[in-house]
Motif scaffolding. Sequence first.
Motif, PDB file in Angstrom:
ATOM      1  N   PRO A 246       0.828  -1.210   0.000  1.00  0.00           N
ATOM      2  CA  PRO A 246       0.000   0.000   0.000  1.00  0.00           C
ATOM      3  C   PRO A 246       0.862   1.260   0.000  1.00  0.00           C
ATOM      4  O   PRO A 246       1.870   1.338   0.723  1.00  0.00           O
ATOM      5  N   GLY A 247       0.490   2.216  -0.817  1.00  0.00           N
ATOM      6  CA  GLY A 247       1.257   3.454  -0.936  1.00  0.00           C
ATOM      7  C   GLY A 247       2.211   3.468  -2.106  1.00  0.00           C
ATOM      8  O   GLY A 247       2.680   4.535  -2.513  1.00  0.00           O
ATOM      9  N   ASP A 248       2.530   2.279  -2.648  1.00  0.00           N
ATOM     10  CA  ASP A 248       3.411   2.235  -3.813  1.00  0.00           C
ATOM     11  C   ASP A 248       2.685   2.805  -5.032  1.00  0.00           C
ATOM     12  O   ASP A 248       1.456   2.909  -5.065  1.00  0.00           O
ATOM     13  N   LEU A 249       3.474   3.156  -6.035  1.00  0.00           N
ATOM     14  CA  LEU A 249       2.939   3.862  -7.203  1.00  0.00           C
ATOM     15  C   LEU A 249       3.245   3.107  -8.485  1.00  0.00           C
ATOM     16  O   LEU A 249       4.213   2.346  -8.551  1.00  0.00           O
ATOM     17  N   SER A 431       6.204   0.961 -14.819  1.00  0.00           N
ATOM     18  CA  SER A 431       7.188   0.526 -13.830  1.00  0.00           C
ATOM     19  C   SER A 431       6.669   0.834 -12.443  1.00  0.00           C
ATOM     20  O   SER A 431       5.939   1.808 -12.234  1.00  0.00           O
ATOM     21  N   LEU A 432       7.030  -0.013 -11.489  1.00  0.00           N
ATOM     22  CA  LEU A 432       6.629   0.177 -10.098  1.00  0.00           C
ATOM     23  C   LEU A 432       7.576   1.149  -9.409  1.00  0.00           C
ATOM     24  O   LEU A 432       8.787   1.120  -9.639  1.00  0.00           O
ATOM     25  N   VAL A 433       7.031   2.011  -8.572  1.00  0.00           N
ATOM     26  CA  VAL A 433       7.831   2.951  -7.783  1.00  0.00           C
ATOM     27  C   VAL A 433       7.516   2.705  -6.313  1.00  0.00           C
ATOM     28  O   VAL A 433       6.373   2.852  -5.878  1.00  0.00           O
ATOM     29  N   LYS A 434       8.528   2.321  -5.557  1.00  0.00           N
ATOM     30  CA  LYS A 434       8.342   2.063  -4.136  1.00  0.00           C
ATOM     31  C   LYS A 434       8.220   3.378  -3.378  1.00  0.00           C
ATOM     32  O   LYS A 434       8.963   4.317  -3.622  1.00  0.00           O
ATOM     33  N   ASN A 435       7.298   3.413  -2.439  1.00  0.00           N
ATOM     34  CA  ASN A 435       7.057   4.644  -1.683  1.00  0.00           C
ATOM     35  C   ASN A 435       7.354   4.491  -0.196  1.00  0.00           C
ATOM     36  O   ASN A 435       7.426   5.468   0.525  1.00  0.00           O
ATOM     37  N   ARG A 436       7.465   3.251   0.261  1.00  0.00           N
ATOM     38  CA  ARG A 436       7.792   2.924   1.654  1.00  0.00           C
ATOM     39  C   ARG A 436       6.774   3.452   2.651  1.00  0.00           C
ATOM     40  O   ARG A 436       7.026   3.496   3.840  1.00  0.00           O
ATOM     41  N   MET A 437       5.606   3.877   2.177  1.00  0.00           N
ATOM     42  CA  MET A 437       4.578   4.374   3.097  1.00  0.00           C
ATOM     43  C   MET A 437       4.092   3.279   4.030  1.00  0.00           C
ATOM     44  O   MET A 437       3.797   3.516   5.199  1.00  0.00           O
TER      45      MET A 437
END
Length: 589
Positions: A246-249, A431-437
Amino acid sequence: MGYRKPIVILYGSETGNSEDYAYCLSRKLRYERYVLTVCSLDEFDLKELLDINCLIIICSTAGQGEIPRNGRKFWRFMLKKRLPSDLFSHLKFSSFGLGDSSYPKYNSAVRKIHARFLQLGAKELCIRGEGNEQAPEGVDAFYTAWEEIVLSSLKTQFPLSVSLLPIPETELLEPATLLKPLTQKKTLDTEANIKMDAIERHMEYHSEKLMKFVVLENKRLTTVDHFQDVRLLKLECIDCVLSYEPGDLLSLYPANDLRDVNALIELQGWTNIADLPLQIDGPIKVQGGLIKNLTLKSFIMHHLDIMSIPRRSFFSLAWHFASDQMEQDKLREFSKLNASEQLYDYANRPRRSILEVLQEFSSLKIPLNYLPELIPQLKPRLFSISSKPDKSIIELTIAIVEYKTIIRRLRRGVCTRWVKTLNSGDLIVSSLVKNRMAHNFMNDRPIVMIGPGTGIAPIKSLIEESIINAPSRPLCLFPGHRYSNKDYLYGQLWSQLEREEKLLVFPSFSRENSAYVQDTLYKNKDLVNRLIVFENASIFLCGSSGKMPSQVRLTLEAIFAEMNQWTEDEARKYLIALEDKGSYVQETW
């Protein structure tokens, strides 16, 4: 001998403003005959910091005082504990920050970077500058004052040879990139061919992993009589196993409309070379890499943001290419720092696109080699994932951007306009972008979630993930919309989860009862205060930036002060403490 080592200008930018100021400064210094390197913080080879003497950083602040995404690798290096305190004792530097004083961590990113360089032994070339979007004079006034100090400091501390006179600003600097249409004819660039080439785009320049997706569903969530079209875009990854939280983009790579591309090509007289193979020589880096079988047409379509609002750097170069004197003078006027108001009235208020500027200034003909410098890259657009983590499926909740400007012209977002055309079965790359939320919520503590509009997207992902992995966790949701029967996104899902006693929901409908999320928060102040102050709940706020985040913040402070008999200052400090320890997370755009 004068100073001949390169001056390095690095930028950290989310929306392109810091990047624009960096290139404006670089052009100014190139006319003074300084040797320059300009790139984002993450693109710079960190080993070269040991070989340079002068560094300038221009950086915006993202999220809750964070470094922009294109500077986080750089910042992780800077925070390493084993770095010696004299690492940069050879280095002189300055920095400028772009911020908004309505946010609590105003210009926090540039302050952190500046302080860390001082800790590692660097010396100030000149004082740090900070721009404030909320100030009546705007960021330009702050930048202008800082730029003058930088120029003066450079001339004093890094003087050039007296034989090197500044280049007259009427002269055109050499282009950084060469574009060569080859004479070998290729298959005509149809829209279908360009789309297929985009799906098979190269990975020469960037390391992010591009993944192939097939569109499963592209469904409108709002009613047809509602002013805004909000879409559920459901995608299936077909070439790898997904891993997200959750929070990833998801990063989407949009394309310009082919009609707009053809209009630009015809306007500039490039019809005869548009479909020829294109060779590019020079330091050009494209996120996701250049698409295959590159031509001028496909380069413009997939890599140049021709529908973006032109920035000052556009005008500072464009005026050289206008053959009509009146048009040249007007374009040149927009490039001056003391003409900020005129530039805003011409470009920003009516949201004129670069294509429209080129149509209005008919004598402006762009030499092909200056095209990559004049028109910014068409960057990928980031969207919060709204589905629970899955190995192959991703869902996005996307508001289609369509509106009329003050001059009654229809505007459509490049990415959302492209999204609207996607059909079931279409192939796209992302592409997936990690957000670390999600790391802030990896516990069993309650969560108070506030999500107006499409801010509900990452909240939906978090709710669905929590129900699976932390079923005993109390979840409290404050969604905000206009109407209960037109744009209540995922309203049926929330009602079902509430019946199953898995979720508490307190919706706000601004056009029905004049209630916004902050009003509903205050109406339920007993519950909100108990969850946060006494049950140690986390707070997750997500939605558009502007007035909403500050209004929610003020409401929370008012609740804490009233319910706990605290002073305003005590309530404010309590909320800041929650933020500092990761219990108050704000995702706004």
